[in-house]
Design a protein around this motif. Structure first.
Motif, PDB file in Angstrom:
ATOM      1  N   MET A   1       0.832  -1.205   0.000  1.00  0.00           N
ATOM      2  CA  MET A   1       0.000   0.000   0.000  1.00  0.00           C
ATOM      3  C   MET A   1       0.861   1.247   0.000  1.00  0.00           C
ATOM      4  O   MET A   1       0.553   2.237  -0.653  1.00  0.00           O
ATOM      5  N   SER A   2       1.993   1.195   0.749  1.00  0.00           N
ATOM      6  CA  SER A   2       2.889   2.349   0.808  1.00  0.00           C
ATOM      7  C   SER A   2       3.521   2.631  -0.547  1.00  0.00           C
ATOM      8  O   SER A   2       3.721   3.790  -0.915  1.00  0.00           O
ATOM      9  N   SER A   3       3.829   1.558  -1.288  1.00  0.00           N
ATOM     10  CA  SER A   3       4.488   1.735  -2.584  1.00  0.00           C
ATOM     11  C   SER A   3       3.566   2.377  -3.611  1.00  0.00           C
ATOM     12  O   SER A   3       4.025   2.913  -4.610  1.00  0.00           O
ATOM     13  N   ARG A   4       2.251   2.300  -3.371  1.00  0.00           N
ATOM     14  CA  ARG A   4       1.296   2.910  -4.299  1.00  0.00           C
ATOM     15  C   ARG A   4       1.196   4.417  -4.102  1.00  0.00           C
ATOM     16  O   ARG A   4       0.697   5.115  -4.975  1.00  0.00           O
ATOM     17  N   ILE A   5       1.642   4.914  -2.963  1.00  0.00           N
ATOM     18  CA  ILE A   5       1.634   6.350  -2.711  1.00  0.00           C
ATOM     19  C   ILE A   5       2.858   6.959  -3.389  1.00  0.00           C
ATOM     20  O   ILE A   5       3.976   6.474  -3.206  1.00  0.00           O
ATOM     21  N   PRO A   6       2.681   7.983  -4.209  1.00  0.00           N
ATOM     22  CA  PRO A   6       3.840   8.600  -4.881  1.00  0.00           C
ATOM     23  C   PRO A   6       4.929   9.002  -3.901  1.00  0.00           C
ATOM     24  O   PRO A   6       4.655   9.452  -2.787  1.00  0.00           O
TER      25      PRO A   6
ATOM     26  N   ARG B   1      13.137  19.834 -19.541  1.00  0.00           N
ATOM     27  CA  ARG B   1      14.313  19.142 -20.077  1.00  0.00           C
ATOM     28  C   ARG B   1      14.932  18.224 -19.032  1.00  0.00           C
ATOM     29  O   ARG B   1      15.613  17.263 -19.361  1.00  0.00           O
ATOM     30  N   ASN B   2      14.696  18.539 -17.774  1.00  0.00           N
ATOM     31  CA  ASN B   2      15.282  17.738 -16.703  1.00  0.00           C
ATOM     32  C   ASN B   2      14.583  16.402 -16.504  1.00  0.00           C
ATOM     33  O   ASN B   2      15.120  15.523 -15.831  1.00  0.00           O
ATOM     34  N   VAL B   3      13.361  16.234 -17.046  1.00  0.00           N
ATOM     35  CA  VAL B   3      12.651  14.975 -16.816  1.00  0.00           C
ATOM     36  C   VAL B   3      13.374  13.814 -17.496  1.00  0.00           C
ATOM     37  O   VAL B   3      13.306  12.679 -17.016  1.00  0.00           O
ATOM     38  N   TYR B   4      14.075  14.070 -18.593  1.00  0.00           N
ATOM     39  CA  TYR B   4      14.818  13.003 -19.263  1.00  0.00           C
ATOM     40  C   TYR B   4      15.959  12.520 -18.367  1.00  0.00           C
ATOM     41  O   TYR B   4      16.195  11.320 -18.229  1.00  0.00           O
ATOM     42  N   PHE B   5      16.669  13.462 -17.767  1.00  0.00           N
ATOM     43  CA  PHE B   5      17.756  13.102 -16.862  1.00  0.00           C
ATOM     44  C   PHE B   5      17.212  12.332 -15.665  1.00  0.00           C
ATOM     45  O   PHE B   5      17.807  11.348 -15.208  1.00  0.00           O
ATOM     46  N   HIS B   6      16.060  12.783 -15.136  1.00  0.00           N
ATOM     47  CA  HIS B   6      15.455  12.119 -13.980  1.00  0.00           C
ATOM     48  C   HIS B   6      15.049  10.694 -14.336  1.00  0.00           C
ATOM     49  O   HIS B   6      15.209   9.772 -13.527  1.00  0.00           O
ATOM     50  N   LYS B   7      14.515  10.493 -15.542  1.00  0.00           N
ATOM     51  CA  LYS B   7      14.118   9.162 -15.974  1.00  0.00           C
ATOM     52  C   LYS B   7      15.334   8.248 -16.100  1.00  0.00           C
ATOM     53  O   LYS B   7      15.282   7.060 -15.729  1.00  0.00           O
TER      54      LYS B   7
ATOM     55  N   LYS C   1       4.322   4.589 -20.196  1.00  0.00           N
ATOM     56  CA  LYS C   1       2.986   5.027 -19.803  1.00  0.00           C
ATOM     57  C   LYS C   1       3.131   6.217 -18.869  1.00  0.00           C
ATOM     58  O   LYS C   1       4.139   6.366 -18.177  1.00  0.00           O
ATOM     59  N   VAL C   2       2.126   7.069 -18.876  1.00  0.00           N
ATOM     60  CA  VAL C   2       2.154   8.255 -18.026  1.00  0.00           C
ATOM     61  C   VAL C   2       1.907   7.836 -16.585  1.00  0.00           C
ATOM     62  O   VAL C   2       0.901   7.179 -16.286  1.00  0.00           O
ATOM     63  N   GLU C   3       2.820   8.182 -15.705  1.00  0.00           N
ATOM     64  CA  GLU C   3       2.651   7.897 -14.287  1.00  0.00           C
ATOM     65  C   GLU C   3       1.684   8.917 -13.680  1.00  0.00           C
ATOM     66  O   GLU C   3       1.707  10.087 -14.031  1.00  0.00           O
ATOM     67  N   TRP C   4       0.861   8.449 -12.727  1.00  0.00           N
ATOM     68  CA  TRP C   4      -0.059   9.379 -12.063  1.00  0.00           C
ATOM     69  C   TRP C   4       0.738  10.480 -11.365  1.00  0.00           C
ATOM     70  O   TRP C   4       0.333  11.646 -11.387  1.00  0.00           O
ATOM     71  N   ALA C   5       1.861  10.100 -10.757  1.00  0.00           N
ATOM     72  CA  ALA C   5       2.677  11.094 -10.050  1.00  0.00           C
ATOM     73  C   ALA C   5       3.207  12.152 -11.010  1.00  0.00           C
ATOM     74  O   ALA C   5       3.331  13.331 -10.645  1.00  0.00           O
ATOM     75  N   TYR C   6       3.523  11.747 -12.242  1.00  0.00           N
ATOM     76  CA  TYR C   6       3.987  12.739 -13.223  1.00  0.00           C
ATOM     77  C   TYR C   6       2.849  13.675 -13.618  1.00  0.00           C
ATOM     78  O   TYR C   6       3.051  14.877 -13.809  1.00  0.00           O
ATOM     79  N   ALA C   7       1.643  13.128 -13.752  1.00  0.00           N
ATOM     80  CA  ALA C   7       0.483  13.972 -14.059  1.00  0.00           C
ATOM     81  C   ALA C   7       0.264  14.996 -12.945  1.00  0.00           C
ATOM     82  O   ALA C   7      -0.105  16.145 -13.209  1.00  0.00           O
ATOM     83  N   PHE C   8       0.517  14.591 -11.695  1.00  0.00           N
ATOM     84  CA  PHE C   8       0.399  15.550 -10.591  1.00  0.00           C
ATOM     85  C   PHE C   8       1.517  16.588 -10.670  1.00  0.00           C
ATOM     86  O   PHE C   8       1.309  17.763 -10.340  1.00  0.00           O
ATOM     87  N   ASP C   9       2.706  16.167 -11.106  1.00  0.00           N
ATOM     88  CA  ASP C   9       3.798  17.117 -11.338  1.00  0.00           C
ATOM     89  C   ASP C   9       3.407  18.171 -12.360  1.00  0.00           C
ATOM     90  O   ASP C   9       3.711  19.353 -12.207  1.00  0.00           O
ATOM     91  N   VAL C  10       2.746  17.727 -13.423  1.00  0.00           N
ATOM     92  CA  VAL C  10       2.306  18.643 -14.474  1.00  0.00           C
ATOM     93  C   VAL C  10       1.348  19.684 -13.890  1.00  0.00           C
ATOM     94  O   VAL C  10       1.450  20.879 -14.181  1.00  0.00           O
TER      95      VAL C  10
ATOM     96  N   ASN D   1      14.760   6.178 -13.068  1.00  0.00           N
ATOM     97  CA  ASN D   1      13.791   5.317 -13.739  1.00  0.00           C
ATOM     98  C   ASN D   1      12.347   5.730 -13.452  1.00  0.00           C
ATOM     99  O   ASN D   1      11.452   4.897 -13.302  1.00  0.00           O
ATOM    100  N   THR D   2      12.122   7.007 -13.359  1.00  0.00           N
ATOM    101  CA  THR D   2      10.768   7.524 -13.201  1.00  0.00           C
ATOM    102  C   THR D   2      10.711   8.919 -13.801  1.00  0.00           C
ATOM    103  O   THR D   2      11.687   9.674 -13.736  1.00  0.00           O
ATOM    104  N   TRP D   3       9.589   9.251 -14.398  1.00  0.00           N
ATOM    105  CA  TRP D   3       9.424  10.582 -14.973  1.00  0.00           C
ATOM    106  C   TRP D   3       9.074  11.608 -13.894  1.00  0.00           C
ATOM    107  O   TRP D   3       9.369  12.786 -14.024  1.00  0.00           O
ATOM    108  N   ALA D   4       8.437  11.150 -12.832  1.00  0.00           N
ATOM    109  CA  ALA D   4       7.950  12.066 -11.803  1.00  0.00           C
ATOM    110  C   ALA D   4       9.055  12.436 -10.830  1.00  0.00           C
ATOM    111  O   ALA D   4       9.945  11.636 -10.534  1.00  0.00           O
ATOM    112  N   ARG D   5       9.003  13.651 -10.295  1.00  0.00           N
ATOM    113  CA  ARG D   5       9.954  14.071  -9.268  1.00  0.00           C
ATOM    114  C   ARG D   5       9.644  13.348  -7.966  1.00  0.00           C
ATOM    115  O   ARG D   5       8.478  13.052  -7.662  1.00  0.00           O
ATOM    116  N   ASP D   6      10.674  13.075  -7.199  1.00  0.00           N
ATOM    117  CA  ASP D   6      10.492  12.411  -5.908  1.00  0.00           C
ATOM    118  C   ASP D   6      10.853  13.313  -4.731  1.00  0.00           C
ATOM    119  O   ASP D   6      10.760  12.908  -3.580  1.00  0.00           O
ATOM    120  N   ASP D   7      11.263  14.543  -5.029  1.00  0.00           N
ATOM    121  CA  ASP D   7      11.630  15.496  -3.983  1.00  0.00           C
ATOM    122  C   ASP D   7      10.439  16.412  -3.693  1.00  0.00           C
ATOM    123  O   ASP D   7      10.002  17.178  -4.571  1.00  0.00           O
TER     124      ASP D   7
END
Length: 260
Positions: free
Chosen positions: A28-33, A66-72, A155-164, A76-82
């Motif tokens: 359950m914790s892993s499902r939370i961004p 432009r930084n999302v490519y470096f982050h990926k 595929k578009v990650e939900w966390a990335y959509a929230f980043d947008v 290995n994720t498009w969404a920011r984790d900070d």
């Protein structure tokens, strides 16, 4: 005859259940961004990078993406984790709430309530709804056909959509929470010029938000036809033209917000 039992079903079942609960909790914790899971780790937050991103979201938003490519490539994720940017946005909304509370002579308790309303409803709740819509629409409509050159996890990650949403929200915040505050004495007057200024401000804010959403999803290389995300601009501009006939948007929004 042995006094102690050779096996202990109670202990065994306890360990089994405990292990199961641990795995369920971990799942359950892993499902939370990650950006929400790490909100308590202030010492690990990069506020300097977050401030840089907020600045360039106004000056040159394409540079941020432009930084999302470096982050990926590195994580290995498009969404920011900070979550530093979430903390900065919450702080900005709190300062805006205090300023608006001064204008409307709110008590300290009312100011706190207004800050929570702006953070929880305006930013987080709206963000969850918008991110869910963008996530479902992008993965259902905008994904490019699979090919040998397309990664399997494209595929578009939900966390990335929230980043947008987060990235698009900051310029929107500057226009309607800050600029409108300085213009409030003008935009609430009863003449057409003030109505024009008011409605143009709202048009610019929402148009900037729509464009920010488009830039965010257009940055993903596996999405196609992202131009459809600009479609809301047409009804938005149509509504703006119609509103110039006598509907002051700011008056109605602020009356719903502050009851005046």
């Amino acid at each position: 005859m042995s006094v102690l039992p050779l096996n202990s079903p109670t202990v065994s079942s306890y360990n089994l259940n405990g292990h199961g609960n641990s795995r369920t909790s971990s799942s359950m914790s892993s499902r939370i961004p990650a950006i929400f899971r790490r909100l308590h780790r202030f010492q690990q937050m990069d506020f300097e990078l977050a401030a840089w991103q907020l600045t360039y979201l106004c000056l040159s938003p394409k540079r941020v993406y432009r930084n999302v490519y470096f982050h990926k490539q590195t994580k290995n994720t498009w969404a920011r984790d900070d979550p530093a940017i979430l903390v900065l946005l919450a702080a900005c909304l709190s300062v805006a709430a205090i300023a608006w509370s001064v204008v409307y002579s709110y008590t300290p308790l009312q100011a706190i309530q207004l800050a929570l309303l702006m953070i929880i409803r305006d930013y987080l709740l709206v963000g969850v709804i918008v991110a869910t819509i963008l996530w479902a629409f992008s993965n259902g409509v905008l994904l490019s056909p699979p090919s040998h050159s397309t990664p399997a996890d494209s595929k578009v990650e939900w966390a990335y959509a929230f980043d947008v949403h987060t990235n698009a929200f900051f310029p929107f915040f500057l226009m309607l929470y800050i600029a409108q505050l300085f213009l409030v004495a003008i935009i609430l007057k009863n003449n057409w010029i003030c109505l024009f200024i008011s409605n143009t401000l709202y048009l610019a804010a929402f148009a900037q938000y729509v464009y920010g959403v488009y830039l965010g999803l257009n940055a993903l290389p596996f999405l196609v036809r992202t131009e459809v995300l600009l479609a809301p601009l047409l009804p938005l501009f149509t509504g703006y033209v119609a509103s110039l006939l006598g509907f002051n948007v700011a008056k109605h929004v602020l009356s719903m917000y502050f009851g005046s």
